[in-house]
Design an enzyme around this catalytic site. Structure first.
Site: not given
Ligand code: G3P
Ligand code: MG
Length: 227
Positions: A9, A36, A38, A51
């Protein structure tokens, strides 16, 4: 890919500054199947990996990402001297060593993100190296207009009619907050041919619980805990 999909993450953000090259390299060292991160668009048009809508929490700067140019963003310290990377920089670093889950955070970036993906596919990547996710289902639909080869994931933070919505949006992966998950949902999802990824799980006991439920993927800030 079989068995539990181990997803780093924001890289391995329990160990390194989130959404930085250092964090992604660490996640790969920890043997994730997928990272993952953003993405959103900055003022000069590049797709950058961050993010929040502002740079305030994760860097030493202030302001909206959409008001700052790439050159403004590159001056900021994103932790340990790391800089906010562009999507290109992250994909170059990853170099197909794991899959990438690109979470669309900003509005109207689907087309641009797709062009970048297509560029990497031309260079030898496979569509299967990518997964595109979002809480914003309109962005997912928009992305699918340009690309029907990359799998997409709908993210949920509250209860919903998951399977109906997944069908509507032609998605066979849903991403659920840990608090939403129970055995019935997993069994039902699998009966509908839908995979369930769960975020963000950092506790060994929770990881064990979810593995026993048969979830398909787990996002963790400490991806080594998923092994
Ligand atoms: O993709 C799962 C997670 O990344 C979603 O929440 O806020 O960490 O982007 P966030
Ligand atoms: Mg995310």
């Amino acid at each position: 890919m079989s068995g539990l999909i181990k997803i780093g993450h924001r890289g391995a953000c329990g160990y390194e500054p989130e959404n930085t090259l250092k964090s992604f390299e660490r996640a790969i060292e920890l043997k994730v199947d997928m990272i993952e991160f953003d993405v959103m668009q900055c003022a000069s048009g590049e797709i950058v990996v961050i993010h929040d809508e502002t740079v305030d929490r994760t860097t030493n700067g202030h302001g909206l990402v959409s008001d700052l140019t790439l050159s403004d963003l590159k001056k900021l310290d994103a932790g340990d001297g790391e800089h906010i990377p562009t999507l290109y920089e992250v994909l170059d670093l990853v170099d197909r060593r794991c899959k990438v889950n690109i979470e669309l955070k900003g509005d109207q970036i689907a087309q641009k993100v797709n062009l970048i993906i297509e560029g990497y596919v031309k260079k030898g990547w496979s569509y299967d190296d990518f997964l595109v996710s979002s809480f914003d289902f309109n962005e997912i639909r928009e992305f699918q207009k340009y690309n029907n080869q990359v799998q997409t994931e709908l993210l949920f933070y509250e209860p919903a009619d998951y399977f109906k919505i997944a069908q509507e949006y032609n998605c066979n992966i849903i991403g659920l907050d840990m608090s939403l998950v129970n055995q019935e949902i997993i069994t039902n999802a699998h009966a509908h041919n839908i995979k369930v990824f769960v975020y963000t799980v950092n506790d060994f006991k929770d990881i064990e619980f979810l593995k026993n439920l048969g979830v398909d993927g787990i996002f963790s800030n400490y991806p080594d805990k998923l092994l």
